[in-house]
Design an enzyme around this catalytic site. Sequence first.
Site, PDB file in Angstrom:
ATOM      1  N   TRP A  40       0.815  -1.218   0.000  1.00  0.00           N
ATOM      2  CA  TRP A  40       0.000   0.000   0.000  1.00  0.00           C
ATOM      3  C   TRP A  40       0.846   1.264   0.000  1.00  0.00           C
ATOM      4  CZ3 TRP A  40      -4.512  -0.167  -1.871  1.00  0.00           C
ATOM      5  CH2 TRP A  40      -5.280  -1.335  -1.764  1.00  0.00           C
TER       6      TRP A  40
ATOM      7  N   ASP B 216      -0.818   7.139   6.895  1.00  0.00           N
ATOM      8  CA  ASP B 216      -1.998   6.348   6.561  1.00  0.00           C
ATOM      9  C   ASP B 216      -2.133   5.290   7.650  1.00  0.00           C
ATOM     10  OD1 ASP B 216      -3.846   4.515   5.638  1.00  0.00           O
ATOM     11  OD2 ASP B 216      -3.025   4.388   3.618  1.00  0.00           O
TER      12      ASP B 216
ATOM     13  N   LYS C 219     -11.649  -1.453   8.177  1.00  0.00           N
ATOM     14  CA  LYS C 219     -10.778  -2.293   9.007  1.00  0.00           C
ATOM     15  C   LYS C 219     -11.314  -2.300  10.442  1.00  0.00           C
ATOM     16  CE  LYS C 219      -7.955  -2.362   5.432  1.00  0.00           C
ATOM     17  NZ  LYS C 219      -7.902  -3.488   4.508  1.00  0.00           N
TER      18      LYS C 219
END
Length: 366
Positions: A103, A176, A200
């Site tokens: 990511w 992030d 999440k």
Amino acid sequence: MGNTLNFSGGPGALPVAVLNQARDAIVSLPETGISVLGMSHRSDWFLSILDEAEHNIRKLLDLPDRYALAFLQGGSSLLFATIPMNFATRSFAPPEYVSSGYWSSRASAEAGRVGPCRVAWSGQRTGFCDLPELDALDVAANAAYLHYVSNETVEGLQFAEPAREVRADVPPLIADMSSDFLSKPVAVERFGMIYAHAQKNLGPAGVTVVLIDRALLERIPEGLPSILDFRTQVTHRSNYNTPPVFAIYVLTLVTRWLLHDIGGLDAMQRVNEAKARRLYDTLDKLDDVVTVHAARPWRSRMNAAFTFGDERLDAAFIEAARERGIVGVEGHRSLGGLRASLYNAVTLDAVDTLAEALTEFGLQRA
């Protein structure tokens, strides 16, 4: 059973109490008698939900007043582009990125489409098995910002929180935190910006929480499309255009659960550490047949990536786990293998069940 034993990397498990409330709200909200799916984003009810969601997050994090909070759409993928659009101005050197996994590599690649950026550290050479010490990185003092992903869900890597503080002589730190936000306390004052999409620990996909030091808002250039300008979202209190009402409502339920059922982030951290300890102890006892992807110092408490060393064995374990009601243990498509995600709503009992399944399967192949 499928929800309580859901180890998916995302969308992840939600607390059962939250699911029950969300189910009822789809039919009829107790406060309004109308389905949450039909509630106006301009209604007094939804404005009160926005107020409560912000209040709860500020309370959970003890968030200083100098940070603006907004609920955006588009997930991290949109923010990978809008962050450099807003903050990588010509007044500063190019932003710097830590490329520590799937990511974060996507984040730096997207920033490169917007303008120049520099990768301050990359774990690609070692197969993204380890992480750097953030405070030791060689970063230009006048860089627009330093960006990193706090927890790499694919590779199962998690950073220790940096010790740095926001100062004029270091670039703002942008993180992030999509996969570990509200899983533990965070010293927010060390960051220029924190963002986290919901699927999440926070709720269903559709909403992204951003915390931004108001000093950063002052450097945003004029001329950006209004909806991509962070100032627009802050000024309109996350209601510039129709926001994801249902996702924000469920997020609010999750924050209530964290505050009242769990007892705050210190308590949530203790639960998460116990879950991770249980799982990794099991994997380590099976080290003759199981390989954990992440180097030990950097193992994530949110996502454990591992393999039995053979695609057929990994597939056989997925099937054996399914027979016990365990779902979501497939590895990410880019890495393969197996992955168990231990997000907030995953219980210690669920981890015990997974550990028992791993032990039984592993011992049969030892």
